[in-house]
Design an enzyme around this catalytic site. Structure first.
Site, mmCIF file in Angstrom:
data_model
loop_
_atom_site.group_PDB
_atom_site.id
_atom_site.type_symbol
_atom_site.label_atom_id
_atom_site.label_comp_id
_atom_site.label_asym_id
_atom_site.label_seq_id
_atom_site.Cartn_x
_atom_site.Cartn_y
_atom_site.Cartn_z
ATOM 1 N N LYS A 1 0.826 -1.212 0.000
ATOM 2 C CA LYS A 1 0.000 0.000 0.000
ATOM 3 C C LYS A 1 0.857 1.257 0.000
ATOM 4 C CE LYS A 1 -4.136 -2.206 1.627
ATOM 5 N NZ LYS A 1 -4.759 -2.836 2.787
ATOM 6 N N LYS B 1 -3.798 -10.942 -7.796
ATOM 7 C CA LYS B 1 -5.102 -11.516 -7.448
ATOM 8 C C LYS B 1 -6.236 -10.615 -7.911
ATOM 9 C CE LYS B 1 -5.941 -9.201 -3.138
ATOM 10 N NZ LYS B 1 -6.948 -9.153 -2.118
ATOM 11 N N LYS C 1 -10.970 -5.792 -5.274
ATOM 12 C CA LYS C 1 -12.039 -4.813 -5.432
ATOM 13 C C LYS C 1 -11.536 -3.506 -6.005
ATOM 14 C CE LYS C 1 -14.332 -5.922 -1.282
ATOM 15 N NZ LYS C 1 -13.312 -5.569 -0.307
HETATM 16 P P1 ADP Z 1 -10.181 -6.905 -1.531
HETATM 17 O O1 ADP Z 1 -8.746 -7.350 -1.491
HETATM 18 O O2 ADP Z 1 -10.857 -7.307 -2.786
HETATM 19 O O3 ADP Z 1 -10.416 -5.469 -1.161
HETATM 20 P P2 ADP Z 1 -10.860 -7.607 1.190
HETATM 21 O O4 ADP Z 1 -9.530 -7.097 1.605
HETATM 22 O O5 ADP Z 1 -12.076 -6.882 1.676
HETATM 23 O O6 ADP Z 1 -10.931 -7.739 -0.399
HETATM 24 O O7 ADP Z 1 -10.955 -9.136 1.590
HETATM 25 C C1 ADP Z 1 -12.156 -9.807 1.886
HETATM 26 C C2 ADP Z 1 -11.925 -11.307 1.882
HETATM 27 O O8 ADP Z 1 -11.769 -11.779 0.547
HETATM 28 C C3 ADP Z 1 -10.646 -11.725 2.620
HETATM 29 O O9 ADP Z 1 -10.916 -12.923 3.309
HETATM 30 C C4 ADP Z 1 -9.654 -11.985 1.515
HETATM 31 O O10 ADP Z 1 -8.682 -12.937 1.868
HETATM 32 C C5 ADP Z 1 -10.561 -12.522 0.417
HETATM 33 N N1 ADP Z 1 -10.005 -12.264 -0.918
HETATM 34 C C6 ADP Z 1 -9.849 -11.062 -1.527
HETATM 35 N N2 ADP Z 1 -9.325 -11.205 -2.773
HETATM 36 C C7 ADP Z 1 -9.144 -12.551 -2.953
HETATM 37 C C8 ADP Z 1 -8.664 -13.364 -4.037
HETATM 38 N N3 ADP Z 1 -8.308 -12.835 -5.218
HETATM 39 N N4 ADP Z 1 -8.619 -14.715 -3.862
HETATM 40 C C9 ADP Z 1 -9.015 -15.289 -2.690
HETATM 41 N N5 ADP Z 1 -9.487 -14.587 -1.640
HETATM 42 C C10 ADP Z 1 -9.564 -13.234 -1.752
#
Ligand code: ADP
Length: 325
Positions: A107, A189, A192
């Site tokens: 970040k 990965k 969002k």
């Molecule tokens: P993002 O990274 O999309 O903002 P969050 O940080 O809110 O998502 O994570 C919410 C949940 O989704 C967490 O448990 C995270 O490990 C899971 N998660 C987010 N992106 C992935 C991904 N590409 N593959 C597997 N799990 C994911």
């Protein structure tokens, strides 16, 4: 216990990394699932769309099968005890270990203009969320592995210093291994807030799903039987394993191993299987979002359950710390 930040639409990574496990766990465990709005402030200080996003994440969780009567489904900022525990835990977290966290370093690199203290102590807040309910299992994706290790360190440190209050929290997935859903362009990965054209969202319209899948990177195909797959091809197979039937996957594995694979056909099949998977969820989300009063009730009911558990833990914490005069 687990949470998802309201920073945008949910995607396949959130579904397969997290929510799919929540839905299974709700019949087996006492569960706490939250919309992590406080966490989102570390990277998204503009709150003008926060309310819309909080309601959306709630609706998406319910549309995926979470039952608010079985679990505590709540909003993080409604549980004030979180802030108190976060404060105490901050005294047990060292700057050096926080600065070494991979997500913090990422970040800092991506947003050098907003390196705030909340970002640095993100894993501390996450630990507070988890141990506030004295939770043992934390269903998360692979990207959260290091944060869970830190949560164990902080809670063990608390136990060592003030007395055994907290069980050790561990990352949890029914399939044993933690999941990482790759982005469609093969770089990192699905997420969002980053890389949106290479991420499949649960809100994507059918044509957009097709367009995104058809753009996934491929090549001219293998030239030797049974050769290893390059990462970007393995990613397409990986996505297929999430949503396609076993015979479809077996057919394309066979074609790959015999050098007769047609990636255009494979992507078309994957696109249709993705549409079949995503479109019913998308339609359900839209129905739920139309009933704001229902979502408000869900949040209130969730906050009551979560605060009951949080209050009980904080009594133990204050007692253990000697803060009872
Ligand atoms: P993002 O990274 O999309 O903002 P969050 O940080 O809110 O998502 O994570 C919410 C949940 O989704 C967490 O448990 C995270 O490990 C899971 N998660 C987010 N992106 C992935 C991904 N590409 N593959 C597997 N799990 C994911």
């Amino acid at each position: 216990m687990s949470g998802i930040r309201p920073t945008g639409f949910l995607h396949l990574g959130n579904y397969f990394g997290a929510i799919q496990n929540y839905v299974k766990m709700q019949d087996e465990f006492e569960c706490y699932f939250m919309v992590a709005d406080l966490h989102s402030l570390t990277t998204h200080p503009d709150t003008s769309e926060l309310k819309t996003n909080v309601y959306r994440v709630l609706a998406e969780n319910i549309a995926c099968g979470l039952d608010p009567d079985k679990v505590a489904l709540y909003c993080q900022s409604h549980v004030y005890e979180t802030a108190e525990l976060y404060l105490y835990l901050n005294m047990l977290a060292y700057i050096g270990e926080l600065e070494k966290t991979v997500t913090f370093k990422d970040k800092v690199r991506l947003h050098p203009e907003n390196i705030n203290a909340g970002l640095l102590t993100y894993p501390v807040l996450q630990t507070a969320d988890i141990i506030l309910h004295r939770a043992s299992y934390v269903p998360v994706g692979k990207d959260q592995e290091q944060h869970l290790e830190m949560a164990r360190n902080f809670s063990n440190r608390f136990n060592f210093r003030y007395g055994e209050i907290f069980p050790e929290p561990h990352a949890f997935n029914y399939n044993q291994v933690l999941v990482k859903v790759p982005s469609l362009d093969g770089s990192g990965k699905m997420s969002k807030s980053e890389n949106q054209l290479a991420t499949l969202f649960l809100a994507d319209e059918d044509d957009l799903i097709r367009k995104k899948v058809m753009k996934a990177k491929t090549d001219n195909g293998p030239t030797e039987n049974n050769s290893d797959k390059p990462d970007y091809i393995e990613n397409i197979f990986g996505l297929m394993r999430l949503v396609s039937s076993e015979d479809v996957i077996a057919k394309f594995e066979h074609d790959y191993n015999h050098c007769v694979i047609r990636y255009g056909d494979m992507k078309k099949q994957l696109a249709e299987d993705m549409v079949s998977f995503i479109s019913p969820i998308r339609n359900k989300v839209n129905d739920i979002l139309n009933d704001e009063a229902y979502l408000k009730r869900v949040m209130q009911q969730g906050a009551e359950k979560a605060r009951k558990s949080a209050k009980a833990t904080m009594e133990l914490v204050r007692e253990a710390m000697g803060l009872h005069y």
